[in-house]
Design an enzyme around this catalytic site. Structure first.
Site, PDB file in Angstrom:
ATOM      1  CG  ASP A 174      -0.255  -0.436   2.508  1.00 52.51           C
ATOM      2  OD1 ASP A 174       0.978  -0.342   2.581  1.00 52.51           O
ATOM      3  OD2 ASP A 174      -0.954  -0.869   3.436  1.00 52.51           O
TER       4      ASP A 174
ATOM      5  CG  ASN B  10      -8.808  -1.589  12.173  1.00 52.78           C
ATOM      6  OD1 ASN B  10      -7.914  -2.225  11.643  1.00 52.78           O
ATOM      7  ND2 ASN B  10      -9.240  -0.442  11.675  1.00 52.78           N
TER       8      ASN B  10
ATOM      9  CG  HIS C 262      -5.770  -2.304   8.872  1.00 58.21           C
ATOM     10  ND1 HIS C 262      -5.922  -1.076   9.478  1.00 58.21           N
ATOM     11  CD2 HIS C 262      -4.427  -2.471   8.746  1.00 58.21           C
ATOM     12  CE1 HIS C 262      -4.738  -0.542   9.698  1.00 58.21           C
ATOM     13  NE2 HIS C 262      -3.808  -1.369   9.267  1.00 58.21           N
TER      14      HIS C 262
ATOM     15  CD  GLU D 201      -8.674   0.889   7.981  1.00 55.79           C
ATOM     16  OE1 GLU D 201      -8.591  -0.069   8.770  1.00 55.79           O
ATOM     17  OE2 GLU D 201      -8.126   1.994   8.192  1.00 55.79           O
TER      18      GLU D 201
HETATM   19  C1  GLP Z   1      -0.466   0.262   8.533  1.00 54.50           C
HETATM   20  C2  GLP Z   1      -0.024  -0.535   7.301  1.00 54.50           C
HETATM   21  C3  GLP Z   1      -0.166  -2.015   7.524  1.00 54.50           C
HETATM   22  C4  GLP Z   1       0.482  -2.394   8.833  1.00 54.50           C
HETATM   23  C5  GLP Z   1      -0.270  -1.714   9.964  1.00 54.50           C
HETATM   24  C6  GLP Z   1       0.306  -2.045  11.336  1.00 54.50           C
HETATM   25  O1  GLP Z   1      -1.819   0.494   8.541  1.00 54.50           O
HETATM   26  N1  GLP Z   1      -0.760  -0.177   6.129  1.00 54.50           N
HETATM   27  O2  GLP Z   1       0.448  -2.709   6.440  1.00 54.50           O
HETATM   28  O3  GLP Z   1       0.439  -3.776   9.005  1.00 54.50           O
HETATM   29  O4  GLP Z   1      -0.167  -0.322   9.776  1.00 54.50           O
HETATM   30  O5  GLP Z   1       1.376  -1.201  11.618  1.00 54.50           O
HETATM   31  P1  GLP Z   1       2.405  -1.417  12.785  1.00 54.50           P
HETATM   32  O6  GLP Z   1       3.275  -2.536  12.363  1.00 54.50           O
HETATM   33  O7  GLP Z   1       3.152  -0.118  12.886  1.00 54.50           O
HETATM   34  O8  GLP Z   1       1.625  -1.725  14.001  1.00 54.50           O
END
Ligand code: GLP
Length: 245
Positions: free
Chosen positions: A62, A128, A130, A135
């Site tokens: 993404d 959440n 995702h 989402e």
């Molecule tokens: C973002 C990214 C995800 C990632 C998530 C969790 O939303 N788009 O790919 O897995 O955050 O992030 P973190 O690893 O900082 O908790």
């Protein structure tokens, strides 16, 4: 789903590193990368390794909509800093966050994914549930899409920006269907804040309200957790000492 639980993030990341390494040795050519805090130690180990990715392709999950690659919080910049600067790939693809022609960008990225089927996809998980930026409520039958980020995600991402008003509210993301087309998936989750999402992903029903739950239907998924992220699981399978080296 294979679930492995480690004492801490470093041991868990080392296990993830060994899986990426093994996949590379076994001929995997296309690696799907994630951003966020979770894979940082994995990338650190890859950077410090002797793995040569110059013949490999990378595709990312993404990118924030509205940020160009040069923006220091773009996922382009993250990937350069954490991996690509030290480990260049033959080609590395991310969505173009500054392409305001949404249909054009979606078509471009879908074509990239079609031309480069992912051998191993690395995933994190949002609080959440995702995956990528899909989402809760995202349709399971989606390819690349422009998504509206939820308030939880915007709050979680605020820590990387000076002010909440600067946090993008939309992102281009590989869809759930694109993620499910990867030949193998490795999801990492660390910390107590992820425990509820992890429990729902592994032990809850498969539902679009918890996007990561779809992974229960994928034939080759490994979930790597630290103890805190695994703390709410009913069934705990710990990694035997002998496999940790
Ligand atoms: C973002 C990214 C995800 C990632 C998530 C969790 O939303 N788009 O790919 O897995 O955050 O992030 P973190 O690893 O900082 O908790």
């Amino acid at each position: 789903m294979i679930v492995k639980i480690f004492d801490d993030e470093r041991q868990a990341s080392h296990a993830a590193y060994k899986i990426v390494r093994q996949a590379h040795e076994n001929g995997a050519k296309v690696f799907g990368w994630a951003t966020g805090a979770t894979p940082e130690l994995l990338y650190e180990e890859l950077v410090n390794s002797d793995i040569d990715f110059s013949d490999s392709i990378s595709v990312n999950l993404d990118e924030y909509f509205g940020l160009d690659e040069q923006h220091d919080q773009s996922y382009h910049a993250y990937m350069e800093e954490h991996l690509f600067d030290e480990k260049p790939f033959k080609a590395s693809y991310l969505p173009h966050g500054d392409n305001m022609d949404v249909d054009d960008e979606i078509a471009r990225y879908n074509q990239i994914l079609e031309d480069n089927p992912v051998d191993l996809q690395i995933l994190g998980i949002g609080r959440n549930g995702h995956i990528g930026f899909n989402e809760p409520g995202s349709n399971f039958n989606t390819r690349t899409q422009l998504v509206d980020l939820t308030e939880t995600t915007i709050e979680d991402n605020q820590r990387f920006f000076e002010d909440k008003s600067e946090v993008p509210t939309k992102a281009y993301s590989m869809g759930i269907q694109s993620i499910m087309e990867a030949k193998a998936i490795l999801l990492l989750a660390f910390g107590k804040g992820k425990a509820e999402a992890v429990k729902a992903m592994i032990e809850g029903p498969v539902t679009e309200n918890l996007p990561a739950s779809i992974l229960q239907k994928h034939p080759r998924v490994m979930i790597i957790l630290d103890k805190a992220a695994a703390s709410l699981l009913q069934t705990k399978s710990t990694e035997p000492e002998a496999n940790r080296a």
